[in-house]
Scaffold this active site. Sequence first.
Site, short mmCIF file in Angstrom:
data_model
loop_
_atom_site.label_atom_id
_atom_site.label_comp_id
_atom_site.label_asym_id
_atom_site.label_seq_id
_atom_site.Cartn_x
_atom_site.Cartn_y
_atom_site.Cartn_z
CB ALA A 1 -5.14 8.45 6.53
N GLY A 2 -6.82 9.14 3.28
CA GLY A 2 -8.10 9.62 2.78
C GLY A 2 -9.21 8.57 2.88
N GLY A 3 -8.90 7.32 2.58
CA GLY A 3 -9.89 6.25 2.70
C GLY A 3 -10.30 6.05 4.15
CB SER A 4 -8.31 6.04 7.28
OG SER A 4 -7.49 4.98 6.88
CB VAL B 1 -7.20 8.10 -4.16
CG1 VAL B 1 -7.38 6.61 -3.97
CG2 VAL B 1 -8.55 8.80 -4.07
CB ALA B 2 -3.40 5.17 -3.46
CE LYS C 1 -1.89 8.87 7.73
NZ LYS C 1 -0.57 8.51 7.21
CG ASP D 1 -3.61 5.31 9.09
OD1 ASP D 1 -2.88 5.04 10.06
OD2 ASP D 1 -3.21 5.36 7.92
O1 C5P Z 1 -4.71 -1.08 8.55
P1 C5P Z 1 -4.66 -0.81 7.10
O2 C5P Z 1 -5.73 -1.55 6.35
O3 C5P Z 1 -4.61 0.62 6.75
O4 C5P Z 1 -3.28 -1.44 6.61
C1 C5P Z 1 -3.00 -1.68 5.25
C2 C5P Z 1 -1.76 -2.53 5.15
O5 C5P Z 1 -0.61 -1.79 5.58
C3 C5P Z 1 -1.76 -3.77 6.03
O6 C5P Z 1 -2.41 -4.85 5.38
C4 C5P Z 1 -0.27 -4.02 6.20
O7 C5P Z 1 0.28 -4.63 5.04
C5 C5P Z 1 0.30 -2.61 6.28
N1 C5P Z 1 0.43 -2.14 7.66
C6 C5P Z 1 1.41 -2.69 8.46
N2 C5P Z 1 1.55 -2.25 9.76
C7 C5P Z 1 0.75 -1.27 10.24
C8 C5P Z 1 -0.24 -0.70 9.44
C9 C5P Z 1 -0.37 -1.14 8.14
O8 C5P Z 1 2.15 -3.57 8.03
N3 C5P Z 1 0.93 -0.85 11.51
#
Ligand code: C5P
Length: 312
Positions: free
Chosen positions: A106-109, A101-102, A15, A142
């Site tokens: 959102a590849g991991g998602s 990656v990274a 995405k 994501d």
């Molecule tokens: O949800 P996900 O594991 O992808 O989020 C990774 C990190 O990104 C969270 O630990 C947070 O630090 C940050 N994040 C955030 N607000 C969001 C989504 C992600 O602060 N809405």
Amino acid sequence: MSQTAGRVIVRVPAKINLQLAVGPLRPDGFHELATVFCALDLCDVLTASPAGSLTLDVQGPEGAGLAADRNNLAWRAAELLAGHAGVPARVGLHIEKNIPVAAGLAGGSADAAAALLACDRLWGLHLPAPELAALAARLGSDVAFALLGGTAVGAGRGERLRPIEGAASFSWVLAAADGGLATPAVYAELDRQRGLGDDAPAPVVADPAATLAASGVAEAVTSGDPELLAGRLGNDLQPAALALAPYLADTLAAGQKCGALAGLVSGSGPTCAFLARDGEHARTLARALAGTGSCRQAFAVTGGTARPTVLG
Ligand code: C5P
């Protein structure tokens, strides 16, 4: 619950965010946001096969060095689903990794969403879509969108979704970077910048939903007009990503110079996404951008209507 004999193959999209309005930090450590997600026809392919225990291997052009254990979100997705359904987590997962990656894509998602879909089918669970979406939200902000695909407005921390009916598909060029950026670090840098006061490069967004509505991006995606969409893109994380990866300024400038209608950092970066007029323009733009040396790789993609596909 019965386990079907065959293997299940799932293609699941990367995405970009066409708008990413980031609100204040919440007590749970996440930021309230309002975004428009756009699924790309750049996909990872996950195969789930019957096995005596949970195993994972990762291959493909973007798979080097990627964790193939519990640190991989696809592994945790299989475990979570098995625990939820009360079945043993017996599956051999294989991921063909095509999504950098990274990278803010959102590849991991995507892989976690693919594992949910594939194991649900392989283990004969057939959970209702809202139940799978709730599990997805527990895995990451994501993941629920990766289950859905297409184009959708995301609220909350990104997991509350409303599809945009009639969204058109648009042509893009992705500029992949050499390194990666850690999403938590980018959000933390945004908080730091916002804490600097009036001179901060990133003003505080009190009401991200209002910012998203004011951008007019949702209307632009249904218009199908790339010139209109070009003026309505935005990403509150971009100043933070640029601070952590200053070379991205060169990538963005190169895309502009090569004739992109608009360019922005994708999500938390460091991938940059450039909007093109159509597929032919995107391919020309990708070649020109690759020739500038301002990114690791540049390639044309289509965004807006890609969806996860379950085969087998
Ligand atoms: O949800 P996900 O594991 O992808 O989020 C990774 C990190 O990104 C969270 O630990 C947070 O630090 C940050 N994040 C955030 N607000 C969001 C989504 C992600 O602060 N809405």
